[in-house]
Design a protein around this motif. Sequence first.
Motif, PDB file in Angstrom:
ATOM      1  N   GLY A  92       4.884 -12.389  -5.699  1.00 59.23           N
ATOM      2  CA  GLY A  92       4.209 -11.634  -6.745  1.00 59.23           C
ATOM      3  C   GLY A  92       3.817 -10.219  -6.385  1.00 59.23           C
ATOM      4  O   GLY A  92       3.236  -9.511  -7.219  1.00 59.23           O
ATOM      5  N   VAL A  93       4.131  -9.767  -5.164  1.00 59.54           N
ATOM      6  CA  VAL A  93       3.790  -8.393  -4.771  1.00 59.54           C
ATOM      7  C   VAL A  93       4.689  -7.425  -5.533  1.00 59.54           C
ATOM      8  O   VAL A  93       5.916  -7.460  -5.398  1.00 59.54           O
ATOM      9  N   GLU A  94       4.097  -6.568  -6.314  1.00 58.26           N
ATOM     10  CA  GLU A  94       4.835  -5.656  -7.184  1.00 58.26           C
ATOM     11  C   GLU A  94       5.739  -4.726  -6.384  1.00 58.26           C
ATOM     12  O   GLU A  94       5.370  -4.234  -5.329  1.00 58.26           O
ATOM     13  N   GLY A  95       6.942  -4.525  -6.910  1.00 56.34           N
ATOM     14  CA  GLY A  95       7.870  -3.586  -6.288  1.00 56.34           C
ATOM     15  C   GLY A  95       8.649  -4.140  -5.118  1.00 56.34           C
ATOM     16  O   GLY A  95       9.343  -3.398  -4.423  1.00 56.34           O
ATOM     17  N   THR A  96       8.541  -5.462  -4.872  1.00 59.72           N
ATOM     18  CA  THR A  96       9.252  -6.068  -3.746  1.00 59.72           C
ATOM     19  C   THR A  96      10.115  -7.228  -4.211  1.00 59.72           C
ATOM     20  O   THR A  96       9.823  -7.888  -5.211  1.00 59.72           O
ATOM     21  N   TYR A 128       0.833  -1.206   0.000  1.00 59.98           N
ATOM     22  CA  TYR A 128       0.000   0.000   0.000  1.00 59.98           C
ATOM     23  C   TYR A 128       0.872   1.263   0.000  1.00 59.98           C
ATOM     24  O   TYR A 128       0.621   2.206  -0.749  1.00 59.98           O
ATOM     25  N   PHE A 129       1.898   1.263   0.862  1.00 62.30           N
ATOM     26  CA  PHE A 129       2.744   2.453   0.990  1.00 62.30           C
ATOM     27  C   PHE A 129       3.721   2.599  -0.181  1.00 62.30           C
ATOM     28  O   PHE A 129       4.188   3.702  -0.455  1.00 62.30           O
ATOM     29  N   SER A 130       4.058   1.491  -0.827  1.00 66.53           N
ATOM     30  CA  SER A 130       4.991   1.564  -1.956  1.00 66.53           C
ATOM     31  C   SER A 130       4.258   2.062  -3.196  1.00 66.53           C
ATOM     32  O   SER A 130       3.269   1.471  -3.622  1.00 66.53           O
ATOM     33  N   GLN A 131       4.735   3.137  -3.760  1.00 62.98           N
ATOM     34  CA  GLN A 131       4.115   3.704  -4.948  1.00 62.98           C
ATOM     35  C   GLN A 131       4.836   3.200  -6.190  1.00 62.98           C
ATOM     36  O   GLN A 131       6.027   2.907  -6.170  1.00 62.98           O
ATOM     37  N   LYS A 132       4.099   3.121  -7.306  1.00 63.53           N
ATOM     38  CA  LYS A 132       4.724   2.741  -8.561  1.00 63.53           C
ATOM     39  C   LYS A 132       5.824   3.735  -8.902  1.00 63.53           C
ATOM     40  O   LYS A 132       5.653   4.940  -8.768  1.00 63.53           O
ATOM     41  N   GLY A 133       6.944   3.215  -9.351  1.00 63.33           N
ATOM     42  CA  GLY A 133       8.061   4.084  -9.687  1.00 63.33           C
ATOM     43  C   GLY A 133       9.051   4.227  -8.555  1.00 63.33           C
ATOM     44  O   GLY A 133      10.162   4.706  -8.751  1.00 63.33           O
ATOM     45  N   ASP A 134       8.647   3.823  -7.318  1.00 65.09           N
ATOM     46  CA  ASP A 134       9.583   3.847  -6.198  1.00 65.09           C
ATOM     47  C   ASP A 134      10.701   2.842  -6.441  1.00 65.09           C
ATOM     48  O   ASP A 134      10.551   1.890  -7.208  1.00 65.09           O
ATOM     49  N   GLN A 135      11.827   3.032  -5.732  1.00 65.61           N
ATOM     50  CA  GLN A 135      12.913   2.064  -5.805  1.00 65.61           C
ATOM     51  C   GLN A 135      12.426   0.706  -5.293  1.00 65.61           C
ATOM     52  O   GLN A 135      11.609   0.625  -4.372  1.00 65.61           O
ATOM     53  N   LEU A 136      12.918  -0.364  -5.901  1.00 67.74           N
ATOM     54  CA  LEU A 136      12.560  -1.713  -5.491  1.00 67.74           C
ATOM     55  C   LEU A 136      12.798  -1.888  -4.005  1.00 67.74           C
ATOM     56  O   LEU A 136      13.840  -1.497  -3.469  1.00 67.74           O
ATOM     57  N   LEU A 137      11.830  -2.491  -3.307  1.00 68.16           N
ATOM     58  CA  LEU A 137      11.935  -2.726  -1.880  1.00 68.16           C
ATOM     59  C   LEU A 137      12.533  -4.111  -1.646  1.00 68.16           C
ATOM     60  O   LEU A 137      11.965  -5.122  -2.061  1.00 68.16           O
TER      61      LEU A 137
END
Length: 435
Positions: A149-153, A120-129
Motif C-alpha cells: 500500500g505504499v504509494e508510488g511503489t 519519504y524521498f519519493s515525491q508525488k508525480g515521480d515515476q513509479l518505483l
Amino acid sequence: MQFYSTNNKALRVSFQEAVFNSLPEDKGLYMPEAIPQLDPYFIKNIQQYSFQEIAFTIAKAFIGDDIPENDLKEIVNEAINFDAPVRFLDAETAVLELFHGPSYAFKDFGARFMSRIMGYFSQKGDQLLDVLVATSGDTGGAVALGFLGVEGTRVTILYPKGKVSKVQEEQLTTNGQNIRALEVEGTFDDCQALVKQAFNDKELNGVLRLTSANSINIARLIPQTFYYFWTYAQLKSQGMDEIVFTVPSGNFGNIGAGLLAYKMGLPVSHFVAATNVNDTVPRFLKNGQYEPKPSVQTLANAMDVGNPSNWVRIQDLFDQDLAQLKAKITSYTYNDQETVQGMEELFEKYKYVACPHTAIAYLASKAYRLDQPGHYASVFLSTAHPCKFPEAIKPEVYQYVKLPEGASLLADKEKQATEMPVDYQTFKTYLLVNN
C-alpha cells in the motif's frame, strides 16, 4: 554522509542515491565513506534510552541532514514500533527475539525502515518505483508487508519454487495490491542473479525506475544495527556488559550489521557466524579461499545461500585482512540432522520452541562457549518465529507454539504468483510487458 562502492572507493553518492540505486554500476555494494563513531557517553549510559531513541541516534549518525530531524524521528518511530526482547535461558545464555514484527522475522526491521525512507524521498508525480527483491524465505514476507500500500511503489518478489515454507510463501503471495510474486524454478542464488542482472541492464533501467529491497540495499543494513545496540542496553540494565553474539548467517547481512555496530563503538567481544551446510564463509575463514558453490536446500531455508552478497561488505569493514576477520569472527556449520537435534535440545532443556535458524545459532553459541569458556553473556539471535516452520518442528513440540495474531488467517487467502523459469530474458519481458 556520502557512500562509496566496495569496488571503487573514489565513487561517491548521496544517501538518497544509494538507497534508490541499491547496486552501483560497477556491481559493488554501497558503504558509508566513514564509519560514524557514537559518543562514548551515549554508549556508557545506553540503558537509559528507549529502543526508538537508540535507533534514532544511530540513523542520524548515518543520514545526517539528508532528512530533517523531526521527519527522521517520525520514520524511526513508525518503522520500529515493536520490541526486540532479550530472553535469558540460563545465567549466561540468552536469545534475542527478532520475530515480533508483522512478518514474524528479523527482516521487518530493515524492510519497514527502508520502505518509509523510500516513501519519504519519493515525491508525488515521480515515476513509479519498481522494487525488485529475491528471497530465500523471510525477506519476501517482510518486504511485502513493509511496502504493502505504499504509494508510488510496486514490489516484485522472486522466490525459489518449493524451497520456502508454507507460511513464508503465504506471506509473500497473498497480498495483491502493489505486491507481485514470481515463483522461480531454481534456487535463491538463481533469484538473486536475475535481480542483479536486471539492475545492470541499461535498457531495462531506461524504462523502469528500479531499486532493491534485498540486504544489498544500504537502507536495509543500517536499521539492523539498531537491535545490537538495544541488546547491549538491555544487558547493561542487568549489570552485564561483556557480550558474544551468535548470528544465523545466510546472505551475511545480519552479522554484517552487527560488525558495523561494533565498528561504530558497540563493545562486542566476539561474533559467531552460524551456518547450515551452505558453508562458503566458514571454509574461507578456515583456508583463506573464497569459493562460492551452488546453494543446497536445508531446513533452515533462509540461510540457503551459496554466494553471500554481503560478505564483500564485511571484508571491506576489515580492509580485506583475513587475520582481522578471524580474530573477530568464528564460524560453525550444521547439517539438518544436527539442526533437528538443536531444536529438540532447546525444548527439552529450556522448554523453548525455536525455528531451525535459531537452533543453528544456539548450537554454534554452545560450541563457542566450549571452545572459549569464560564469564560473558552469550546471546544468540532468533531470526524467525517458529510458526513459520511447522514442517520442520516435531508435532509434539509444535503444539506449544503460540501463533501470532493474524497468522491463522493466511491459509484462507488466495495465492497469487506467476511461475518463472531461470531465464533472464523471460524475467525482463515480464517486467516490461507488465509495466
